[in-house]
Motif scaffolding. Sequence first.
Motif: not given
Ligand code: UDP
Length: 237
Positions: A90, A92, A94, A98-99, A101, A119, A129, A175-177, A197-200, A216
Motif C-alpha cells: 500500500e 501512501i 501524504r 491526518a489519520g 500519521f 510510505e 497492513d 493523503d491517498f493510497k 475510499d482511498t483518498c482524504r 469511519r
Molecule cells: N488508505 C486506504 N486503505 C488502507 C489504508 C489507508 O485507502 O487500507 C488511505 C486512506 O483513505 C487515506 C490514506 O490512505 O486516504 C492514509 O491512510 P492512513 O495511513 O492515515 O490510515 P487510516 O487513518 O485510514 O487508518
Amino acid sequence: MEKREQIYEGKAKKVFATDDPERYIVSYKDDATAFNGLKKGTIAGKGIINNRMSNALMKRLEAAGIPTHFVEELSDRETLVKKVKIVPLEVIVRNLSAGSFSKRYGVEEGIVFAEPTVEFSYKNDALADPLLAEDHISALELASKEEVALIRKYALAVDEILTAFWKECGVTLVDFKLEFGKTADGTVILADEISPDTCRLWDAQTGEKLDKDRFRRDLGGVEDAYAEVMKRLLAHG
Ligand code: UDP
C-alpha cells in the motif's frame, strides 16, 4: 468483450476474467469496510461514484504519462482493466497530517508538510497492513529496489497531478493510497482505484471532510460527501 468467471471478491470490488487473457473486469460494490474489516456498512451509490471517479482520474494520469490499468468504462459499476499481479504494497502519499500519521506521531490533523511523504505498508490483512521500512520490502522480496524507486516516482507524480486537479475543484488532497501491479511482461502500472475510499479530500475553504472518514468516524452525510466530490470533479472534468 465477454465476462467470464469471478476471480476474486474484495471488500469494495469484484474482479472477473474475460475472454481476453490480458484483461479483467472490475465491478464496484457499495460495501464499505474500515479498521481492517472491523467496521462494515454500505454507502448507497458509492460503487458508481468510485468507478466513474477512478476512471476519470486514471485517464488524466495516463494523459500525463503515468501508466495505469484503465482500459474502458463498460457501465456504471464495471470497468475493463489490464490484468496485473498486484504488488503487495500500500503506497501512501501524504501532503497534510491526518489519520494514522497523526495517531502514530501524536500530532494534530491538518499540518501542511513542506514536501509530500511516501510510505509503504505490507498489503496483508492477517497482519493488518504493517508499515514497512524500504529495506524490508527487499528483505521480504515484495518488490525489487528498482521497482520501489519507480513506484515512488510514479506516486509523487500522481500526487502532483491530482493535487493540482483537486485544487481546481476546491478540494485539498490530504493523503491517498495507491496500489501498483505488474503485467505479464513485468511492466509496473498503477492499478486498484483512486476514490473517496482511498483518498482524504477536504473542502479547501471549510476543511469539511468529503471522503470515507465520514463513514469511519460516523460523521453522517457520507453519501452526500461522495456525491459532492463527484459533482465537483465533473464540473472541472
Ligand atoms: N488508505 C486506504 N486503505 C488502507 C489504508 C489507508 O485507502 O487500507 C488511505 C486512506 O483513505 C487515506 C490514506 O490512505 O486516504 C492514509 O491512510 P492512513 O495511513 O492515515 O490510515 P487510516 O487513518 O485510514 O487508518
